[in-house]
Design a protein around this motif. Structure first.
Motif, PDB file in Angstrom:
ATOM      1  N   ALA A  19      -4.443  -1.291  -8.442  1.00  0.00           N
ATOM      2  CA  ALA A  19      -5.713  -1.288  -9.178  1.00  0.00           C
ATOM      3  C   ALA A  19      -6.877  -1.596  -8.248  1.00  0.00           C
ATOM      4  CB  ALA A  19      -5.648  -2.313 -10.321  1.00  0.00           C
ATOM      5  N   ARG A  20      -6.639  -2.461  -7.260  1.00  0.00           N
ATOM      6  CA  ARG A  20      -7.752  -2.833  -6.399  1.00  0.00           C
ATOM      7  C   ARG A  20      -7.930  -1.891  -5.208  1.00  0.00           C
ATOM      8  NH1 ARG A  20      -8.574  -8.933  -4.360  1.00  0.00           N
ATOM      9  NH2 ARG A  20      -8.608  -9.261  -6.605  1.00  0.00           N
ATOM     10  N   HIS A  21      -6.825  -1.366  -4.662  1.00  0.00           N
ATOM     11  CA  HIS A  21      -6.937  -0.700  -3.352  1.00  0.00           C
ATOM     12  C   HIS A  21      -6.570   0.777  -3.336  1.00  0.00           C
ATOM     13  CE1 HIS A  21      -8.067  -4.224  -1.158  1.00  0.00           C
ATOM     14  NE2 HIS A  21      -7.029  -4.912  -1.594  1.00  0.00           N
ATOM     15  N   CYS A  22      -6.070   1.309  -4.425  1.00  0.00           N
ATOM     16  CA  CYS A  22      -5.713   2.727  -4.367  1.00  0.00           C
ATOM     17  C   CYS A  22      -6.816   3.553  -5.018  1.00  0.00           C
ATOM     18  CB  CYS A  22      -4.363   2.972  -5.018  1.00  0.00           C
ATOM     19  SG  CYS A  22      -3.076   2.051  -4.154  1.00  0.00           S
ATOM     20  N   GLN A  42      -9.093   5.020  -3.389  1.00  0.00           N
ATOM     21  CA  GLN A  42     -10.354   5.011  -2.618  1.00  0.00           C
ATOM     22  C   GLN A  42     -10.423   6.260  -1.776  1.00  0.00           C
ATOM     23  OE1 GLN A  42      -8.905   1.727  -0.518  1.00  0.00           O
ATOM     24  NE2 GLN A  42     -10.296   0.253  -1.431  1.00  0.00           N
ATOM     25  N   ASP A  97       0.827  -1.200   0.000  1.00  0.00           N
ATOM     26  CA  ASP A  97       0.000   0.000   0.000  1.00  0.00           C
ATOM     27  C   ASP A  97       0.870   1.262   0.000  1.00  0.00           C
ATOM     28  OD1 ASP A  97      -2.804   0.750  -0.080  1.00  0.00           O
ATOM     29  OD2 ASP A  97      -2.424   1.735   1.848  1.00  0.00           O
ATOM     30  N   TRP A  99     -10.705  -1.802   4.102  1.00  0.00           N
ATOM     31  CA  TRP A  99     -10.977  -3.204   3.770  1.00  0.00           C
ATOM     32  C   TRP A  99     -12.360  -3.621   4.272  1.00  0.00           C
ATOM     33  CZ3 TRP A  99      -7.091  -6.513   1.508  1.00  0.00           C
ATOM     34  CH2 TRP A  99      -7.542  -7.822   1.273  1.00  0.00           C
ATOM     35  N   PHE A 152      -5.906 -12.273  -3.926  1.00  0.00           N
ATOM     36  CA  PHE A 152      -5.489 -12.082  -5.317  1.00  0.00           C
ATOM     37  C   PHE A 152      -5.209 -13.431  -5.972  1.00  0.00           C
ATOM     38  CE2 PHE A 152      -4.453  -8.041  -3.354  1.00  0.00           C
ATOM     39  CZ  PHE A 152      -4.796  -7.120  -4.338  1.00  0.00           C
ATOM     40  N   ALA A 192      -1.237  -4.677  -9.360  1.00  0.00           N
ATOM     41  CA  ALA A 192      -2.491  -5.375  -9.033  1.00  0.00           C
ATOM     42  C   ALA A 192      -3.068  -4.819  -7.732  1.00  0.00           C
ATOM     43  CB  ALA A 192      -2.241  -6.879  -8.919  1.00  0.00           C
ATOM     44  N   TRP A 193      -2.188  -4.567  -6.760  1.00  0.00           N
ATOM     45  CA  TRP A 193      -2.649  -3.979  -5.500  1.00  0.00           C
ATOM     46  C   TRP A 193      -3.227  -2.575  -5.767  1.00  0.00           C
ATOM     47  CZ3 TRP A 193      -3.237  -5.492  -0.435  1.00  0.00           C
ATOM     48  CH2 TRP A 193      -3.538  -4.451   0.468  1.00  0.00           C
TER      49      TRP A 193
END
Ligand code: GLU
Length: 286
Positions: free
Chosen positions: A281-284, A286, A34, A150, A260, A278-279
């Motif tokens: 794309a999913r978690h940043c 927000q 992160d 999360w 993942f 990949a991280w």
């Protein structure tokens, strides 16, 4: 400054009570990814204040494990045991503003629910303080609403659900809840990523941070791992240390436990190079 506009500063804050295991790797990996995905700093803080549980040499082992897996921290690591005067100063500030009181209750006198405030208005005659408690704000002022990145929206009324909580024992031992807030505040931490077992501590930490004048960091609590008997993987339950003979498999297990899909990587560098986008794309964002 608030957490959203300051440059990202994250941290991993292991207690050196033993080597890292597959469960603690999840928190380390998620906080590392992160921070990197936000172009931020990733700090290492050794939480060796809970002295009875500290195992000598475990800090060095943890640092070797992180490095062996390609997780390199920015800035010099800090040890809580070397920051005692900072905790004293923060404690003194709270005391001077009337936020702290001595409590004589023994564990046996308390039923396990929220602290009923028995010693809030003074110690019972002839009793000595066993601990120092924080006077939490009353009513709506202690209702904490926040979004966990999360777990989603959270709400806890600290006064009703926890009550005045302990900052320090009379023998001098600092409570985790207190020192973690002082450290995150003084180190300018904007984002906390850690295991879900600490979700329930977040509201207390937000109350304390505000009292000390620190902006509460954003939070993300990632899943825990359980053993075959359904117990949380932990040092107390003798979870095996990370397998560093097969580092790619160790990393891949943690990555998949974070939800993942697995992928092939032929080196540790390739693993991180593929995991990062990949991280992000999913978690940043927000
Ligand atoms: N030292 C704590 C632990 O190892 C983590 C503290 C935190 O991330 O806030 O469980």
């Amino acid at each position: 400054m608030n957490a959203r506009t300051s440059p990202y500063r994250g941290r991993f804050a292991p207690s050196p009570s033993g080597p890292l295991h597959d469960g603690s790797l999840l928190a380390a990996m998620a906080s590392f990814l992160d921070a990197r995905a936000h172009g931020g700093q990733w700090l290492l803080r050794i939480e060796d204040i809970d002295t009875p549980r500290v195992v000598s040499g475990a800090d060095a082992v943890i640092m070797q494990q992180l490095q062996a897996l390609g997780m390199h921290w920015d800035e010099a690591p800090v040890w809580q045991s070397q920051r005692l005067s900072l905790y004293e100063q923060a404690f003194e500030r709270l005391r001077q503003s009337g936020r702290i009181y001595g409590c004589a209750c023994t564990r046996r006198m308390l039923t396990g629910g929220p602290y009923p405030g028995t010693c809030r208005d003074g110690l019972p005659m002839g009793q000595v303080a066993r601990a120092w408690r924080l006077r939490v704000p009353e009513g709506e002022a202690s209702a904490e609403h926040f979004v966990d990145r999360w777990m989603g929206e959270q709400c806890q009324n600290v006064e009703k659900e926890v009550g005045d909580f302990i900052l320090r024992r009379a023998d001098g031992l600092w409570a985790y809840q207190f020192v973690v807030v002082v450290d995150d505040g003084l180190q300018g931490i904007t984002d906390i990523v850690r295991g879900a077992d600490l979700l329930d501590s977040t509201a207390r930490q937000r109350v304390l941070a505000r009292m000390l004048g620190f902006p509460p960091p954003r939070v993300m609590h990632v899943p825990l791992l359980y053993d075959a008997e359904g117990r949380k993987l932990s040092k107390q339950n003798h979870a095996p240390a990370l397998d560093l003979d097969r580092p790619l498999e160790t990393l891949s297990r943690a990555w998949q436990a974070l939800g993942f899909p697995g992928f092939a990587a032929d080196s540790i560098e390739t693993f991180w190079a593929r995991a990062l986008p990949a991280w992000a794309a999913r978690h940043c964002g927000q």
